[in-house]
Scaffold this motif. Structure first.
Motif, PDB file in Angstrom:
ATOM      1  N   LEU A  34       0.837  -1.200   0.000  1.00 25.99           N
ATOM      2  CA  LEU A  34       0.000   0.000   0.000  1.00 25.99           C
ATOM      3  C   LEU A  34       0.874   1.253   0.000  1.00 25.99           C
ATOM      4  O   LEU A  34       0.662   2.177  -0.797  1.00 25.99           O
ATOM      5  N   ILE A  35       1.889   1.266   0.838  1.00 17.43           N
ATOM      6  CA  ILE A  35       2.812   2.408   0.901  1.00 17.43           C
ATOM      7  C   ILE A  35       3.540   2.580  -0.433  1.00 17.43           C
ATOM      8  O   ILE A  35       3.659   3.694  -0.953  1.00 17.43           O
ATOM      9  N   ALA A  36       4.009   1.471  -1.005  1.00 17.25           N
ATOM     10  CA  ALA A  36       4.701   1.530  -2.295  1.00 17.25           C
ATOM     11  C   ALA A  36       3.791   2.088  -3.389  1.00 17.25           C
ATOM     12  O   ALA A  36       4.219   2.919  -4.195  1.00 17.25           O
ATOM     13  N   ASN A  37       2.541   1.671  -3.393  1.00 15.12           N
ATOM     14  CA  ASN A  37       1.615   2.154  -4.418  1.00 15.12           C
ATOM     15  C   ASN A  37       1.287   3.628  -4.243  1.00 15.12           C
ATOM     16  O   ASN A  37       1.072   4.333  -5.234  1.00 15.12           O
ATOM     17  N   TYR A  40       4.125   5.277  -5.832  1.00 12.37           N
ATOM     18  CA  TYR A  40       3.980   5.178  -7.288  1.00 12.37           C
ATOM     19  C   TYR A  40       2.957   6.176  -7.827  1.00 12.37           C
ATOM     20  O   TYR A  40       3.123   6.705  -8.923  1.00 12.37           O
ATOM     21  N   ILE A  41       1.898   6.429  -7.084  1.00 13.34           N
ATOM     22  CA  ILE A  41       0.916   7.431  -7.515  1.00 13.34           C
ATOM     23  C   ILE A  41       1.576   8.806  -7.586  1.00 13.34           C
ATOM     24  O   ILE A  41       1.380   9.556  -8.559  1.00 13.34           O
ATOM     25  N   LEU A  46       3.991  13.003 -11.012  1.00 15.21           N
ATOM     26  CA  LEU A  46       5.139  13.848 -11.364  1.00 15.21           C
ATOM     27  C   LEU A  46       5.567  13.676 -12.821  1.00 15.21           C
ATOM     28  O   LEU A  46       6.067  14.618 -13.427  1.00 15.21           O
ATOM     29  N   ILE A  47       5.375  12.466 -13.365  1.00 18.26           N
ATOM     30  CA  ILE A  47       5.770  12.247 -14.764  1.00 18.26           C
ATOM     31  C   ILE A  47       4.570  12.262 -15.703  1.00 18.26           C
ATOM     32  O   ILE A  47       4.703  11.942 -16.885  1.00 18.26           O
ATOM     33  N   SER A  48       3.406  12.614 -15.173  1.00 21.74           N
ATOM     34  CA  SER A  48       2.162  12.690 -15.956  1.00 21.74           C
ATOM     35  C   SER A  48       1.833  11.370 -16.656  1.00 21.74           C
ATOM     36  O   SER A  48       1.522  11.343 -17.849  1.00 21.74           O
ATOM     37  N   GLY A  55      -3.650   2.535 -12.215  1.00 27.16           N
ATOM     38  CA  GLY A  55      -3.330   1.188 -11.755  1.00 27.16           C
ATOM     39  C   GLY A  55      -2.987   1.146 -10.277  1.00 27.16           C
ATOM     40  O   GLY A  55      -3.460   0.277  -9.530  1.00 27.16           O
ATOM     41  N   CYS A  56      -2.194   2.088  -9.833  1.00 25.75           N
ATOM     42  CA  CYS A  56      -1.791   2.113  -8.425  1.00 25.75           C
ATOM     43  C   CYS A  56      -2.934   2.567  -7.523  1.00 25.75           C
ATOM     44  O   CYS A  56      -3.037   2.109  -6.384  1.00 25.75           O
ATOM     45  N   ALA A  57      -3.806   3.422  -8.022  1.00 20.63           N
ATOM     46  CA  ALA A  57      -4.975   3.821  -7.232  1.00 20.63           C
ATOM     47  C   ALA A  57      -5.886   2.619  -7.002  1.00 20.63           C
ATOM     48  O   ALA A  57      -6.414   2.421  -5.892  1.00 20.63           O
ATOM     49  N   ILE A  58      -6.053   1.798  -8.025  1.00 18.91           N
ATOM     50  CA  ILE A  58      -6.842   0.572  -7.861  1.00 18.91           C
ATOM     51  C   ILE A  58      -6.171  -0.354  -6.861  1.00 18.91           C
ATOM     52  O   ILE A  58      -6.828  -0.928  -5.987  1.00 18.91           O
TER      53      ILE A  58
END
Length: 78
Positions: A34-37, A40-41, A46-48, A55-58
């Protein structure tokens, strides 16, 4: 923002995600993932990169659901 710093955020998420795969127990694996995702969000924003964000929000929603389910089951057994 500096591209080196953005890359460091992405690699930080990667390292945390890889660490989560080496943990024992479903609760810890899901919490660390969860922390990693979440990282990633941030990286995706930051990279748009919309696919990374979506994917990470899911994944965050799924991990949150399962963490809650594990806590409820643990409280029932106590």
């Amino acid at each position: 923002m500096n591209s080196f710093l953005i890359d460091c955020i992405g690699y930080g998420g990667l390292v945390i995600n890889l660490y989560s795969m080496s943990t024992k127990g479903e609760y810890k694996l899901r919490l660390v993932s969860l922390i990693a995702n979440i990282i990633y969000i941030l990286y995706g924003a930051l990279i748009s990169a919309t696919p990374i964000i979506v994917g990470c929000a899911i994944a965050v929603l799924l991990h949150s659901y399962h963490i809650r389910r594990l806590r409820i089951n643990k409280n029932r057994n106590d």
